[in-house]
Design an enzyme around this catalytic site. Structure first.
Site, PDB file in Angstrom:
ATOM      1  N   CYS A 128      -2.034  -9.802  15.870  1.00 39.14           N
ATOM      2  CA  CYS A 128      -1.089  -9.854  14.755  1.00 39.14           C
ATOM      3  C   CYS A 128      -0.086  -8.723  14.839  1.00 39.14           C
ATOM      4  O   CYS A 128       1.126  -8.941  14.851  1.00 39.14           O
ATOM      5  CB  CYS A 128      -1.845  -9.796  13.436  1.00 39.14           C
ATOM      6  SG  CYS A 128      -0.769  -9.770  11.981  1.00 39.14           S
ATOM      7  N   GLY A 185       0.804  -1.213   0.000  1.00 35.69           N
ATOM      8  CA  GLY A 185       0.000   0.000   0.000  1.00 35.69           C
ATOM      9  C   GLY A 185       0.838   1.265   0.000  1.00 35.69           C
ATOM     10  O   GLY A 185       2.072   1.235   0.007  1.00 35.69           O
ATOM     11  N   VAL A 186       0.139   2.397   0.052  1.00 37.86           N
ATOM     12  CA  VAL A 186       0.804   3.692  -0.078  1.00 37.86           C
ATOM     13  C   VAL A 186       1.640   4.036   1.142  1.00 37.86           C
ATOM     14  O   VAL A 186       2.708   4.655   1.023  1.00 37.86           O
ATOM     15  CB  VAL A 186      -0.237   4.800  -0.362  1.00 37.86           C
ATOM     16  CG1 VAL A 186      -1.215   4.952   0.802  1.00 37.86           C
ATOM     17  CG2 VAL A 186       0.432   6.122  -0.683  1.00 37.86           C
ATOM     18  N   CYS A 208      -7.317  -9.623   7.609  1.00 38.41           N
ATOM     19  CA  CYS A 208      -7.039 -10.000   6.224  1.00 38.41           C
ATOM     20  C   CYS A 208      -7.325 -11.464   5.944  1.00 38.41           C
ATOM     21  O   CYS A 208      -7.681 -11.828   4.823  1.00 38.41           O
ATOM     22  CB  CYS A 208      -5.590  -9.675   5.878  1.00 38.41           C
ATOM     23  SG  CYS A 208      -4.369 -10.468   6.957  1.00 38.41           S
TER      24      CYS A 208
END
Length: 418
Positions: free
Chosen positions: A171, A84-85, A267
């Site tokens: 996580c 991602g960014v 996710c």
């Protein structure tokens, strides 16, 4: 003596394989059709920046991840890459000494949109492409089975016990950072950078996690259980800015990730509803009663684990005023409901610890909830909170993050409320 390492990759019926003969941190021989240059004589770090046909590069990454090591170098930074960014901008800031690393994590293959998740094969490839476009090495660590054991299985077990876990705190707070810091050491990096919107501050003579400057993107809650003892090796370069600033920086740098959408939370669900996921993991539907606080039966449900304190939708009952889930009972498969006022909690027990001395804190008891001031006392099992005003929809299994100002001074998992 050289070690023989094999890596492979497949997609849409196509397959590629790479063989490496590795001595220490150097490749002495290879069979790697489809990469852009010979790998023989390269260090593993140098090989990690080699591009080529996508499937061949993926196979090479599979091989390198099994044995990657690099000699220490002053100023080297390991950058956690999600595709991602945020991580892309962190990588640019780290400069020419950076090495990118992405964790390949387990996802439910039955999920409907696995490719949008932060740990998907597409995200891994995007992270690798970002690194290679800048001439930087990228390493993929395949931790699918470890992740399933240490994050997914406890998530399922927690719901089975009638709790409401937050797998992202487990996580990010432990599994991910442990793996990334271990990689940073193997890569000869002095520090680990991530794209999280959090900061590190000096508080009471030690480095502690703190809220990000942008309250809309602050991720300190998700990181609250990170051991402060590792923070001397960690930096959050984006913690002092907004998401808009980050995207503008990415556009200015010409990064393809500038327009990439946000990844999903949890996710491993791969875009699916957690209830359907839990059914596939063995939590079978079982008809039970929906009752009020007096025990009067108001309706039926298909499993206590489908409900969490504060839930209003999906109860399947008609009432003169709104009703909310107050608690669930695994032993009787009952869901107890009541008015919003009945959700009020004034005392919380949690496992965990205080990172710094504190007697009065702001306690954030669920992601998305507003923090409340509380008196805190450390105990044998963890800590207890006496809230100065009621909090609502507090659930066992959620993380309690404790703040003194912006600094996270403690964290634990809620085990009891009253």
């Amino acid at each position: 003596m050289p070690r023989e390492i094999l890596g492979d990759a497949s997609r849409n019926g196509d397959w590629a394989a790479v063989r490496l003969s590795v001595d220490g941190d150097r490749i002495v021989d290879s069979d790697a059709e489809g990469v852009e240059r010979s790998l023989a004589g390269l260090t593993l770090l140098e090989a990690a920046s080699v591009s080529g046909e996508p499937l061949a590069v993926e196979a090479l990454a599979s091989a390198l991840g099994q044995v990657f090591v690099a000699e220490p170098r002053h100023g080297r930074v390991a950058v956690a890459m999600s595709g991602g960014v945020d991580s892309a901008v962190a990588l640019v800031r780290a400069g020419s000494s950076a090495v990118g690393v992405t964790l390949r994590l387990w996802q439910d293959p039955a999920g409907p949109s696995a490719e949008r998740a932060c740990c998907s094969p597409a995200a891994v490839a995007a992270a690798r492409d970002t690194c290679h476009a800048l001439g930087l090495p990228h390493v993929t660590l395949d931790l699918r089975e470890e992740f399933r054991s240490e994050v997914v299985t406890p998530f399922v077990s927690s719901y089975r016990e009638g709790e409401t876990p937050n797998p992202c705190t487990r996580c990010n707070g432990a599994f991910r950072f442990d793996a990334l810091l271990e990689f940073a050491a193997q890569a000869g990096a002095e520090r680990l950078w991530t794209g999280h919107y959090a900061r590190i501050v000096e508080h009471g003579g030690r480095r502690l996690l703190a809220r990000g400057a942008d309250p809309r993107k602050d991720q300190s809650y998700m990181l609250a259980t990170v051991d402060p003892g590792v923070l001397d090796r960690v930096e959050f370069p984006l913690g002092g800015q907004s998401k808009e600033d980050t995207r503008a920086e990415a556009v200015h740098a010409g990064l393809l990730a500038a327009s990439r959408p946000e990844s999903q939370e949890a996710c491993f669900l791969a875009g699916d509803d957690y209830r359907r996921f839990l059914e596939r993991q063995g939590l079978t539907p079982s008809t039970g009663e929906v009752v009020d606080e007096s025990g009067r039966v108001l309706g039926r449900h298909e499993g206590y684990w489908r409900f969490t304190p504060g839930q209003r939708r999906g109860l399947g009952i008609a009432a003169a005023r709104p009703l909310y889930v107050l608690r669930t009972d695994r032993s009787t498969n009952r869901v107890v409901v009541g008015t919003h006022d009945a959700l009020a909690v004034s005392h919380v027990e949690a496992t965990g610890t205080l990172y710094a001395p504190a007697s009065r804190v702001e306690a954030k008891l669920r992601y998305g909830s507003d923090p409340v001031f509380a008196a805190v006392a450390q105990g044998n099992r963890g800590f207890a909170l006496d809230l100065e005003e009621p909090s609502y929809a507090v659930a066992r299994g959620q993380v309690a993050a404790l703040y003194d100002g912006d600094a996270v001074v403690g964290a634990g998992v809620v085990i009891g409320v009253s």
